[in-house]
Design a protein around this motif. Structure first.
Motif, PDB file in Angstrom:
ATOM      1  N   ARG A  70       0.841  -1.224   0.000  1.00  0.00           N
ATOM      2  CA  ARG A  70       0.000   0.000   0.000  1.00  0.00           C
ATOM      3  C   ARG A  70       0.861   1.252   0.000  1.00  0.00           C
ATOM      4  N   VAL A  71       1.922   1.212   0.813  1.00  0.00           N
ATOM      5  CA  VAL A  71       2.831   2.367   0.890  1.00  0.00           C
ATOM      6  C   VAL A  71       3.540   2.537  -0.454  1.00  0.00           C
ATOM      7  N   ILE A  72       3.976   1.421  -1.034  1.00  0.00           N
ATOM      8  CA  ILE A  72       4.703   1.498  -2.312  1.00  0.00           C
ATOM      9  C   ILE A  72       3.793   2.061  -3.412  1.00  0.00           C
ATOM     10  N   LEU A  73       2.541   1.601  -3.455  1.00  0.00           N
ATOM     11  CA  LEU A  73       1.626   2.113  -4.481  1.00  0.00           C
ATOM     12  C   LEU A  73       1.409   3.619  -4.315  1.00  0.00           C
ATOM     13  N   ASP A  74       1.234   4.039  -3.093  1.00  0.00           N
ATOM     14  CA  ASP A  74       1.024   5.471  -2.845  1.00  0.00           C
ATOM     15  C   ASP A  74       2.265   6.256  -3.276  1.00  0.00           C
ATOM     16  N   TYR A  75       3.442   5.741  -2.911  1.00  0.00           N
ATOM     17  CA  TYR A  75       4.688   6.408  -3.310  1.00  0.00           C
ATOM     18  C   TYR A  75       4.769   6.502  -4.845  1.00  0.00           C
ATOM     19  N   LEU A  76       4.568   5.366  -5.524  1.00  0.00           N
ATOM     20  CA  LEU A  76       4.707   5.358  -6.991  1.00  0.00           C
ATOM     21  C   LEU A  76       3.715   6.316  -7.648  1.00  0.00           C
ATOM     22  N   ASP A  77       2.539   6.425  -7.019  1.00  0.00           N
ATOM     23  CA  ASP A  77       1.523   7.307  -7.608  1.00  0.00           C
ATOM     24  C   ASP A  77       1.958   8.778  -7.559  1.00  0.00           C
ATOM     25  N   HIS A  78       2.955   9.070  -6.708  1.00  0.00           N
ATOM     26  CA  HIS A  78       3.486  10.435  -6.663  1.00  0.00           C
ATOM     27  C   HIS A  78       4.687  10.619  -7.589  1.00  0.00           C
ATOM     28  N   GLN A  79       5.071   9.570  -8.321  1.00  0.00           N
ATOM     29  CA  GLN A  79       6.295   9.654  -9.142  1.00  0.00           C
ATOM     30  C   GLN A  79       6.003   9.754 -10.629  1.00  0.00           C
ATOM     31  N   HIS A  80       4.733   9.884 -11.015  1.00  0.00           N
ATOM     32  CA  HIS A  80       4.440   9.969 -12.452  1.00  0.00           C
ATOM     33  C   HIS A  80       3.581  11.200 -12.714  1.00  0.00           C
ATOM     34  N   GLY A  81       3.505  11.568 -13.995  1.00  0.00           N
ATOM     35  CA  GLY A  81       2.814  12.812 -14.319  1.00  0.00           C
ATOM     36  C   GLY A  81       1.378  12.626 -14.779  1.00  0.00           C
ATOM     37  N   GLY A  82       0.896  11.376 -14.796  1.00  0.00           N
ATOM     38  CA  GLY A  82      -0.469  11.126 -15.279  1.00  0.00           C
ATOM     39  C   GLY A  82      -1.510  11.377 -14.200  1.00  0.00           C
ATOM     40  N   GLU A  83      -2.740  11.017 -14.556  1.00  0.00           N
ATOM     41  CA  GLU A  83      -3.856  11.128 -13.602  1.00  0.00           C
ATOM     42  C   GLU A  83      -3.576  10.206 -12.405  1.00  0.00           C
ATOM     43  N   PRO A  84      -3.669  10.706 -11.164  1.00  0.00           N
ATOM     44  CA  PRO A  84      -3.382   9.833 -10.017  1.00  0.00           C
ATOM     45  C   PRO A  84      -4.293   8.600  -9.991  1.00  0.00           C
ATOM     46  N   LEU A  85      -3.731   7.486  -9.557  1.00  0.00           N
ATOM     47  CA  LEU A  85      -4.515   6.256  -9.412  1.00  0.00           C
ATOM     48  C   LEU A  85      -5.043   6.104  -7.986  1.00  0.00           C
ATOM     49  N   ILE A  86      -4.617   7.017  -7.114  1.00  0.00           N
ATOM     50  CA  ILE A  86      -5.157   7.098  -5.754  1.00  0.00           C
ATOM     51  C   ILE A  86      -5.498   8.577  -5.545  1.00  0.00           C
TER      52      ILE A  86
END
Ligand code: BEZ
Length: 207
Positions: free
Chosen positions: A72-88
């Motif tokens: 869960r932590v990793i997914l949240d982190y990764l979601d902050h590392q890309h420029g697209g629409e957030p997945l969370i």
């Protein structure tokens, strides 16, 4: 490959698969080197223990040497590392709702993985059928909820909730092929047939 991140990985783990699907969906896959860890509750992996005292995968080592866990932590982190629409969703009631639904998909995975250990790792004479039945009931209650009340929310987009549920079905098909869950959950079966064709799902099949 000069990848800044290392993911402690096992191709059968549905929790690892969630991270892999997220990496594909966000275009970050080529940033990550995979470190294969072969472990079970009774055969730990020293490299995993060194970066996650809980001895569990997935764990993601960052360029600064810090390691993140759990999925869960990793997914949240990764979601902050890309420029697209957030997945969370970043904030508001939608954030807590989506994280709660995602947590329910993790509960399905927990029950399915624990059942797998109970059935295949634990010595036969020590197996506890009532406990296994309790895990199965958890899975069925959660799937009932997604088939009914939460179906429209699931269907909104392929986000953190959909990733978790798709990986849960992938794991059930992989480890519980005898259970025809599609008969009990026809709407989810149709949904899964579609999302299982996504490149991120096809590239991360359990093995
Ligand atoms: C499995 O083999 O089913 C498994 C492997 C790693 C983590 C979870 C499950």
């Amino acid at each position: 490959m000069n990848a800044p991140y290392t993911l402690f990985h096992a191709p059968a783990s549905p929790f690892v698969r969630k991270v892999m699907v997220m990496l594909h969906e966000t275009g970050l896959r080529d940033q990550v080197l995979l470190h294969n860890a072969s472990l079970s509750p009774v055969s730990p992996d020293a490299a995993v223990n060194a970066c996650n005292p809980a001895g569990k995968i997935p764990a993601l080592r960052l360029p600064d040497g810090q390691t993140l866990h759990d999925s869960r932590v990793i997914l949240d982190y990764l979601d902050h590392q890309h420029g697209g629409e957030p997945l969370i969703p970043r904030d508001g009631p939608q954030r807590w709702r989506r994280l709660t639904l995602a947590s329910l998909t993790d509960a399905i995975l927990d029950a399915a993985v624990l059942s797998r250990y109970e059935s295949f790792v634990r010595p036969e004479e020590k197996r506890w059928d009532a406990w296994l039945a309790g895990q199965q009931e958890k899975i069925e209650r959660a799937l009932d909820y997604f088939e009914g009340e939460a179906f429209d929310e699931l269907n909104e987009r392929f986000d953190v909730v959909a990733i978790g549920l798709a990986c849960a079905f992938g794991y059930l098909d992989f480890r519980r092929p005898e259970w025809d869950w599609r008969l009990c959950y026809p709407r989810l079966a149709q949904w899964y047939e579609r999302v299982a064709q996504r490149p991120s799902m096809l590239a991360t099949l359990p093995a």
